[in-house]
Design an enzyme around this catalytic site. Structure first.
Site, PDB file in Angstrom:
ATOM      1  N   CYS A 101     -12.653 -50.614  -2.009  1.00 21.43           N
ATOM      2  CA  CYS A 101     -12.286 -50.280  -0.641  1.00 21.43           C
ATOM      3  C   CYS A 101     -12.290 -51.557   0.187  1.00 21.43           C
ATOM      4  O   CYS A 101     -13.213 -52.366   0.075  1.00 21.43           O
ATOM      5  CB  CYS A 101     -13.276 -49.272  -0.067  1.00 21.43           C
ATOM      6  SG  CYS A 101     -12.865 -48.720   1.603  1.00 21.43           S
ATOM      7  N   HIS A 143      -7.521 -41.354  -1.712  1.00 21.24           N
ATOM      8  CA  HIS A 143      -8.481 -42.301  -1.136  1.00 21.24           C
ATOM      9  C   HIS A 143      -8.162 -42.532   0.343  1.00 21.24           C
ATOM     10  O   HIS A 143      -9.066 -42.523   1.194  1.00 21.24           O
ATOM     11  CB  HIS A 143      -8.417 -43.619  -1.918  1.00 21.24           C
ATOM     12  CG  HIS A 143      -9.341 -44.679  -1.419  1.00 21.24           C
ATOM     13  ND1 HIS A 143     -10.459 -45.081  -2.119  1.00 21.24           N
ATOM     14  CD2 HIS A 143      -9.307 -45.457  -0.301  1.00 21.24           C
ATOM     15  CE1 HIS A 143     -11.070 -46.054  -1.450  1.00 21.24           C
ATOM     16  NE2 HIS A 143     -10.384 -46.296  -0.339  1.00 21.24           N
ATOM     17  N   GLU A 144      -6.883 -42.728   0.666  1.00 20.21           N
ATOM     18  CA  GLU A 144      -6.502 -42.979   2.061  1.00 20.21           C
ATOM     19  C   GLU A 144      -6.662 -41.737   2.926  1.00 20.21           C
ATOM     20  O   GLU A 144      -7.092 -41.827   4.077  1.00 20.21           O
ATOM     21  CB  GLU A 144      -5.075 -43.538   2.139  1.00 20.21           C
ATOM     22  CG  GLU A 144      -4.892 -44.874   1.450  1.00 20.21           C
ATOM     23  CD  GLU A 144      -5.965 -45.906   1.764  1.00 20.21           C
ATOM     24  OE1 GLU A 144      -6.402 -46.011   2.934  1.00 20.21           O
ATOM     25  OE2 GLU A 144      -6.382 -46.626   0.837  1.00 20.21           O
TER      26      GLU A 144
END
Length: 180
Positions: A101, A143-144
């Protein structure tokens, strides 16, 4: 990453649900957010190559709005713009892979994610669009979307499992599959 304008773990904006855009009424604000995301992605890409692709969500650059951009590792592939994304369906089968990240770049964590997700987004004109993403692309998009929901990938890790230093990961990581 902080020097490149990426908000780091612990900042309140990363723990808050991003505010959706009222499209098309807020088209200009959405376009500005997308432009800033692409600009950030370009800056970051000049400093660090991303073999598995990369994504960035508006909260990671200090904008608490529901916008994100995902770029696959193939430079010829157009980026995916996500406005007001919402996962509507997901595979019951999962895959566990290491993720990183931009908001805490020094570690990687093993994260289980569905093999495919169906996502509804909104166009700048206010139209709903539904797309299904698979494998590595599903992982990047999910993830986003998590960032837009105020979640970091560590929230998806198995209980008791901690992220590992990036130096240790370099010895164990494997490529994500983008096709079945």
């Amino acid at each position: 990453m902080r020097d490149l304008g990426v908000v780091q773990r612990g900042a309140p904006v990363l723990a808050e649900r991003a505010r959706v855009f009222d499209l098309p009424a807020e088209r200009e604000a959405a376009e500005q957010a997308i432009e800033r995301l692409f600009s950030s992605m370009e800056r970051i890409g000049q400093v660090h190559p991303f073999a598995k692709g990369m994504g960035i969500a508006a909260p990671q650059i200090g904008i608490g709005r529901a916008a994100a951009v995902v770029q696959l590792p193939d430079p010829g592939t157009p980026a995916i713009v996500l406005l007001n994304p919402r996962i509507t369906e997901r595979s019951t089968d999962a895959d566990e892979q290491y993720e990183g990240c931009l908001s805490f770049f020094d570690v990687r964590g093993s994260v289980p994610r569905p093999l495919w997700i169906t996502v509804e987004t909104t166009t700048l004109d206010g139209q709903a669009v539904t797309t299904t993403y698979e494998r590595g692309l599903a992982r990047l998009v999910h993830h986003e979307i998590d960032h837009l929901d105020g979640l970091l990938y560590t929230a998806r890790m198995e209980t008791g499992v901690a992220p590992i230093p990036v130096e240790q990961y370099r010895q164990t990581g494997r490529s994500w599959a983008y096709e079945q």
